[in-house]
Design a protein around this motif. Structure first.
Motif, PDB file in Angstrom:
ATOM      1  N   LEU A  84      49.417  38.710  42.205  1.00 41.44           N
ATOM      2  CA  LEU A  84      49.313  37.276  42.585  1.00 41.44           C
ATOM      3  C   LEU A  84      47.975  37.315  43.030  1.00 41.44           C
ATOM      4  O   LEU A  84      46.945  36.373  42.873  1.00 41.44           O
TER       5      LEU A  84
ATOM      6  N   GLU B  94      48.596  33.943  33.182  1.00 34.34           N
ATOM      7  CA  GLU B  94      49.040  35.072  33.772  1.00 34.34           C
ATOM      8  C   GLU B  94      49.157  34.843  35.316  1.00 34.34           C
ATOM      9  O   GLU B  94      50.049  35.296  36.046  1.00 34.34           O
TER      10      GLU B  94
ATOM     11  N   ARG C  70      38.538  27.858  31.264  1.00 30.54           N
ATOM     12  CA  ARG C  70      38.834  29.313  30.922  1.00 30.54           C
ATOM     13  C   ARG C  70      39.971  29.516  29.918  1.00 30.54           C
ATOM     14  O   ARG C  70      40.571  28.551  29.553  1.00 30.54           O
TER      15      ARG C  70
ATOM     16  N   LYS D  52      40.799  35.689  40.475  1.00 34.16           N
ATOM     17  CA  LYS D  52      39.812  35.645  39.404  1.00 34.16           C
ATOM     18  C   LYS D  52      38.994  33.849  39.466  1.00 34.16           C
ATOM     19  O   LYS D  52      38.314  33.518  38.542  1.00 34.16           O
ATOM     20  N   LEU D  53      39.846  33.164  40.236  1.00 34.48           N
ATOM     21  CA  LEU D  53      39.288  31.898  40.481  1.00 34.48           C
ATOM     22  C   LEU D  53      37.944  31.751  41.272  1.00 34.48           C
ATOM     23  O   LEU D  53      37.593  32.690  42.011  1.00 34.48           O
TER      24      LEU D  53
ATOM     25  N   SER E 208      45.439  37.624  40.351  1.00 39.26           N
ATOM     26  CA  SER E 208      45.119  36.405  39.554  1.00 39.26           C
ATOM     27  C   SER E 208      44.276  35.581  40.394  1.00 39.26           C
ATOM     28  O   SER E 208      43.476  34.600  39.781  1.00 39.26           O
ATOM     29  N   LEU E 209      44.868  35.046  41.413  1.00 37.02           N
ATOM     30  CA  LEU E 209      44.123  34.187  42.464  1.00 37.02           C
ATOM     31  C   LEU E 209      42.568  34.587  42.560  1.00 37.02           C
ATOM     32  O   LEU E 209      41.711  33.594  42.426  1.00 37.02           O
TER      33      LEU E 209
ATOM     34  N   ALA F 127      52.710  35.424  37.530  1.00 32.92           N
ATOM     35  CA  ALA F 127      52.716  35.815  38.834  1.00 32.92           C
ATOM     36  C   ALA F 127      53.186  35.107  39.824  1.00 32.92           C
ATOM     37  O   ALA F 127      54.079  35.609  40.786  1.00 32.92           O
TER      38      ALA F 127
END
Lengths: 200, 200
Positions: free
Chosen positions: B11, A43, A36, B17-18, B14-15, A47
């Protein structure tokens, strides 16, 4: 021979320390992150870097918060006379999501577990007793998990709090909503029969 | 009301999006990271920040590597006459783990998928044809997945390569090792019968 580049290996190892993420999942995640845009990795890194600095424990209920007191303890529209005792901040989030509780919380940050060396002093029980003794609460709802250590912690709290001039309550146990009775386990069903409520 | 502190929310997002990590798992991971020492969060953040900068594609086989050529392409003990074509770097790792392949690789970085706008130009097919045409290889082992797009990609490669003076091979399809025949799916079993080998 080093087939996995060291920078990738470091990420795999770091991800593998997270709960429920084994080496295989960590590898899959790391390779995916690599495919990605770099912005997404940065990002997530930002965080993570900011997390511990930004968040502290509310000095009243001990949940994770950026402010002290936390948003719930500081909210004048919430009922400070009822304190819901939970094991972890995640339990608070689960209860908040229901929208059915408008009181305050107390986070124990663990459960009693003598085998692991966790006694009453290791979790926020003293602080709970102090809150109750200060006399602002008239109900304590014990919402520890329905597990062996959760029940043991609840028993200990009941033991310590039953002399206080408050109402002590527990979450109801019974058949989960929407569950077919034949799939409920024996103990849950027994509890549901025991705690049956009037139908009309 | 903001029950989840913004730093924690960032956080979690962001996590989330995995791949394979939904909101619930992301929340569980984030809360767990918060409960652990700050050093672990910073270690993971550092690994993420360094990742893209440290890693590039090997200009020969296109795997992720810190050096160019990668450790495999640079290893004189490996047989450069056989090229194993895989979809992704993760497939290379899986094959390396078997210890059964001592040749070189070629990473396509995808599969043909016209519906998603991925044609031969979008993956490293031109580069593979150039490698084969340069004449160093005498065998190309096509190891794309046994999925519809994997098979389509294999067919396309076979079509493009069958004029070349090389041996074209595929991974064997059949019953997985240790699997009870009655649990094998119909297509796998049919393939295993078709490709049966002499018993002695």
């Amino acid at each position: 021979m080093q087939v996995i580049p060291p920078a990738l290996e470091r990420l795999i190892e770091s991800l593998g320390k997270l709960p429920g993420i084994g080496r295989k999942t960590a590898t899959r995640l790391a390779l995916n992150i690599l495919r990605r845009p770099v912005s997404q990795a940065l990002e997530l890194a930002a965080a993570l870097s900011e997390l511990h600095g930004a968040i502290q424990l509310c000095s009243c209920c001990f949940t994770f918060s950026e402010s002290d007191p936390c948003a719930i303890c500081a909210d004048p529209k919430r009922n400070s006379a009822i304190i819901c005792v939970v094991e972890q901040p995640g339990d608070l989030l689960a209860i908040e999501k229901t929208g059915s509780f408008r009181g305050h919380y107390h986070i124990l940050h663990g459960v009693l577990s003598p085998m692991d060396g966790i006694g009453p002093e290791e979790i926020k029980i003293r602080e709970l007793l102090a809150r109750v003794n200060s006399g602002t609460a008239d109900e304590v709802l014990i919402a520890t998990s329905s597990t062996v250590p959760g029940e043991a912690t609840a028993s200990y709290l009941i033991d310590r709090l039953q002399g206080a001039p408050i109402k002590l309550t527990r979450l109801a146990c019974g058949i989960p909503m929407g569950m077919d009775i034949k799939y409920a386990d024996r103990h849950t069903l027994a509890k549901a029969i025991e705690s049956r409520s009037p139908a009309v």
